[in-house]
Design an enzyme around this catalytic site. Sequence first.
Site, PDB file in Angstrom:
ATOM      1  N   HIS A 167       7.543  -2.190   2.498  1.00 51.60           N
ATOM      2  CA  HIS A 167       7.364  -0.736   2.451  1.00 51.60           C
ATOM      3  C   HIS A 167       8.692   0.030   2.325  1.00 51.60           C
ATOM      4  O   HIS A 167       8.867   0.859   1.440  1.00 51.60           O
ATOM      5  CB  HIS A 167       6.637  -0.242   3.699  1.00 51.60           C
ATOM      6  CG  HIS A 167       5.337  -0.943   3.955  1.00 51.60           C
ATOM      7  ND1 HIS A 167       4.526  -1.407   2.949  1.00 51.60           N
ATOM      8  CD2 HIS A 167       4.700  -1.252   5.112  1.00 51.60           C
ATOM      9  CE1 HIS A 167       3.442  -1.981   3.475  1.00 51.60           C
ATOM     10  NE2 HIS A 167       3.540  -1.906   4.785  1.00 51.60           N
ATOM     11  N   HIS A 216       0.816  -1.219   0.000  1.00 51.47           N
ATOM     12  CA  HIS A 216       0.000   0.000   0.000  1.00 51.47           C
ATOM     13  C   HIS A 216       0.851   1.272   0.000  1.00 51.47           C
ATOM     14  O   HIS A 216       0.344   2.349  -0.298  1.00 51.47           O
ATOM     15  CB  HIS A 216      -1.025  -0.011   1.139  1.00 51.47           C
ATOM     16  CG  HIS A 216      -0.470   0.331   2.483  1.00 51.47           C
ATOM     17  ND1 HIS A 216       0.145  -0.585   3.292  1.00 51.47           N
ATOM     18  CD2 HIS A 216      -0.439   1.495   3.168  1.00 51.47           C
ATOM     19  CE1 HIS A 216       0.526   0.012   4.414  1.00 51.47           C
ATOM     20  NE2 HIS A 216       0.180   1.276   4.372  1.00 51.47           N
TER      21      HIS A 216
HETATM   22  C1  BG6 Z   1       1.470  -2.318   7.657  1.00 47.34           C
HETATM   23  C2  BG6 Z   1       2.165  -2.930   8.846  1.00 47.34           C
HETATM   24  O1  BG6 Z   1       1.776  -3.029   6.487  1.00 47.34           O
HETATM   25  O2  BG6 Z   1       1.880  -0.966   7.515  1.00 47.34           O
HETATM   26  C3  BG6 Z   1       1.852  -2.135  10.092  1.00 47.34           C
HETATM   27  O3  BG6 Z   1       1.757  -4.283   9.019  1.00 47.34           O
HETATM   28  C4  BG6 Z   1       2.187  -0.678   9.893  1.00 47.34           C
HETATM   29  O4  BG6 Z   1       2.557  -2.656  11.221  1.00 47.34           O
HETATM   30  C5  BG6 Z   1       1.555  -0.131   8.614  1.00 47.34           C
HETATM   31  O5  BG6 Z   1       1.686   0.041  11.013  1.00 47.34           O
HETATM   32  C6  BG6 Z   1       2.056   1.262   8.305  1.00 47.34           C
HETATM   33  O6  BG6 Z   1       1.292   1.819   7.269  1.00 47.34           O
HETATM   34  P1  BG6 Z   1       1.049   3.394   7.178  1.00 47.34           P
HETATM   35  O7  BG6 Z   1       0.319   3.574   5.887  1.00 47.34           O
HETATM   36  O8  BG6 Z   1       0.257   3.764   8.398  1.00 47.34           O
HETATM   37  O9  BG6 Z   1       2.397   4.018   7.187  1.00 47.34           O
END
Ligand code: BG6
Length: 506
Positions: free
Chosen positions: A248, A186
Amino acid sequence: MDQHAPEIACTLVIFGGAGDLTKRLLMPAVYNLKRGGLLPEKFALVGVARTEMTTEQFRVELGGGLDRFGVNVAPADRDWLVDRMYYQQGAFDDPATFKKLKTLLDKTDGANHTGGNFLFYLATPAQSFGPIVEQLGKAGLSEEKNGSWRRVIVEKPFGEDLESAKALNRQLLSVLGEDQIYRIDHYLGKETVQNIMIFRFANGLFEPVWNRDHIDHVQITVAETVGVGTRGKFYDATGALRDMVPNHVGQLLTMIAMEPPTRMDADSVRTEKAKALQGIQHYNPDDVLQNVVRAQYTAGHAGGQDIVRFRSTPNVPPDTVTETYVAMKLKIDNWRWAGVPFYIRTGKALAKRHTEIAIQFKQAPFSLFRDTPVDRLSPNSLVLHIQPDEGMTLRFSAKKPGPTVQMGPVEMKFNYEDYFQAAPATGYETLIYDCMKGDASLFQRADSIEAGWEVVQPILNAWAKAGKVRLPTYEAGSSGPSEAAAMMERDGRRWRPIDGGNETSR
Ligand code: BG6
């Protein structure tokens, strides 16, 4: 949003349709697409989950409940969506579920004229990905025939190590073609992450200095204030490294490090991304000790909340060695980046929610000012702020007014919201929409996934071998463990403040 959306008739089938991800993010994203004029008239949404529920209840709970998840609902758009929602109860490994699902899809496909095009979204725990795809295959739901398409979005985590990621790839590819698989991350749906490509490749100004001749090092920070909270079971089995790095953080690094693709089509872009990841040096156990720091938070206060120490979190064993923070130095073996360290860090319960990428340029040769009171110039830096404040800052030196030559750092800032009116978005809108269009540029190919795990695997191995050691700690609400600062100091550098404030970092 584009008001002239192509007509992409389809049924979106969400496995895990009663779950948290669906309620909090997917339903709002689908709604935002409708609001933005990007959903076709010929559209249906089917939720599949183990929870006992009727279609009527599903409509009330998920459609009617949209405003509970921060969506500012226009009743006409909500009603449009609710009318096209259906529900199928069943277990994900039970062939009977898929038989019933097929019957339901035949009906909804006909009623909504969705042309036999199905987008299956696997918003389930990872252990269900393989079984669902297998059952889709057996039920004849994955086969593309008579010009229709069948695509599958696979959520993270994609495997828990290199071997399981490879096994999952094999399992998916035994039923689906690579072009039917959309492995989602995402972070690639975030506007500012997508903007990195535009920033680098649509401007002539930056690319000439984007290399080892001009860049001293890169720092990537993904800091969160939230603790592990109610996710103890999942998180203890996962840890910060697996949860954030091969996906990420790896994506952010790739966007900075990749070569310009020859074209903007999915395969050209994904080939360059895979090459960047494949260039990252794989560490031996000594390298891991030198270049990787892991830690756990102790009790404290972060993000306005009191946070209990990680080891006291429900469903976390008190002697766990799972890390809630990881920092490391990575090296990329190619002509562009040889000798330029990439420092990355991510953790829970830190001082501020803040994600940024800082490009630290080399010092100017400052002989010109050697005889002045100025003994040190601060280096130029370019900071890409990903969240929560989206924008960019370019930092350079300027002369302070006055008869003597004195300099100070100044900043040129660009804030997204000052220029562009942002449409409400969860980050999933672009990704769902791209999948409906068949554009896989922002999804991960099998080779990228495996290249990411190849970087992480030696670290997991070294930690597994070390066993139950005492981990460094950091107080919840702090900037992380002192060991991470020490790692930077050994290189004569400093982390930027976690709140994204100013600091010279050399
Ligand atoms: C998720 C993780 O993929 O991404 C979480 O499993 C994390 O632990 C999250 O908090 C962070 O996403 P964002 O969009 O809030 O930075």
